[in-house]
Design an enzyme around this catalytic site. Structure first.
Site, PDB file in Angstrom:
ATOM      1  N   ARG A  28       2.835  -1.246  -1.070  1.00  0.00           N
ATOM      2  CA  ARG A  28       2.303  -0.992  -2.581  1.00  0.00           C
ATOM      3  C   ARG A  28       0.914  -1.414  -2.565  1.00  0.00           C
ATOM      4  O   ARG A  28       0.364  -2.359  -2.362  1.00  0.00           O
ATOM      5  CB  ARG A  28       3.278  -1.893  -3.303  1.00  0.00           C
ATOM      6  N   ASP A  33      -1.773   0.509 -10.591  1.00  0.00           N
ATOM      7  CA  ASP A  33      -0.478   0.791 -11.030  1.00  0.00           C
ATOM      8  C   ASP A  33      -0.658   2.253 -11.561  1.00  0.00           C
ATOM      9  O   ASP A  33      -1.429   2.565 -12.546  1.00  0.00           O
ATOM     10  CB  ASP A  33       0.003  -0.103 -12.114  1.00  0.00           C
ATOM     11  N   GLU A  36       4.362   6.374 -12.999  1.00  0.00           N
ATOM     12  CA  GLU A  36       5.678   6.629 -12.479  1.00  0.00           C
ATOM     13  C   GLU A  36       5.833   8.059 -12.359  1.00  0.00           C
ATOM     14  O   GLU A  36       5.306   9.052 -13.160  1.00  0.00           O
ATOM     15  CB  GLU A  36       6.830   6.032 -13.487  1.00  0.00           C
ATOM     16  N   ARG A  70       8.421  -4.927  -0.864  1.00  0.00           N
ATOM     17  CA  ARG A  70       7.227  -3.841  -0.321  1.00  0.00           C
ATOM     18  C   ARG A  70       6.272  -4.815   0.083  1.00  0.00           C
ATOM     19  O   ARG A  70       6.064  -5.886  -0.647  1.00  0.00           O
ATOM     20  CB  ARG A  70       6.954  -3.103  -1.406  1.00  0.00           C
TER      21      ARG A  70
END
Length: 192
Positions: A28, A33, A36, A70
């Site tokens: 990750r 971020d 999605e 992760r």
């Protein structure tokens, strides 16, 4: 997690705009971020990361391990490009301010926003930090019992063929369908 040693590896899969696999290790990207996969600009963000690193050798510098198991890390491409920063600079990811206040990343995000790059070219009502988007959409997927925000990336993590189909069709985990015939996890869960 204690600071683990950096290692080099080849990127074997790009999961979404901020997650990848090197061999069997899920990474990750730290400090960012990306939208999605089912969020506006999610597929485009994945494509940006894919174009940057798929099949390339990278250096992975672990920071910690997240609640999904992760490895959260800084990733540098074989030619020296810092991938985490490149995603923000391209407008393909937000700075994840909950976990970083890195002034370099924030400056890159400010420039990307000013130039209308990537996700910053979307209408303002479609631009939501992924953390906010996940909160707003968690009940939507809870009704059917599966949730893209719950990170499942391998067949062995699925409990049924129905769940594997959900992750393939709704969450963009396309590698569950290795032979591209529309049936995920054929060797284990979805045997004919």
């Amino acid at each position: 997690m204690a600071q683990a040693r950096a290692w080099s590896g080849q990127v074997t899969h790009v999961i979404d705009g901020d997650s990848l696999l090197t061999g069997n290790r899920e990474i990750r990207l730290a400090g960012i971020d990306a939208p999605e996969y089912t969020q506006p600009y999610g597929r485009e963000a994945r494509q940006v990361l894919y174009d940057l690193i798929h099949g390339r050798s990278v250096q992975v510098k672990p920071v910690t391990t997240d609640r999904h198991g992760r490895i959260v890390a800084h990733v540098t491409r074989d030619d020296g490009l810092h991938v985490n920063a490149a995603m923000v600079e391209a407008g393909a990811a937000y700075v994840y301010r909950r976990y970083t206040d890195d002034p370099h990343l924030i400056a890159l995000e400010t420039v990307a926003k000013e130039k209308g790059k990537g996700l910053w070219s979307l209408p303002s009502d479609q631009r939501k930090p992924p953390e906010q988007w996940r909160r707003e959409h968690e009940n939507e997927t809870d009704r059917i019992g599966f949730n893209c925000a719950v990170r499942k990336t391998r067949c062995k993590q699925m409990t049924s063929c129905e769940e594997a189909r959900f992750y393939l069709t709704r969450c963009g985990t396309h590698w569950l369908d290795g032979n591209k015939d529309g049936v995920p996890c054929e060797r284990t869960l979805c045997k004919s």
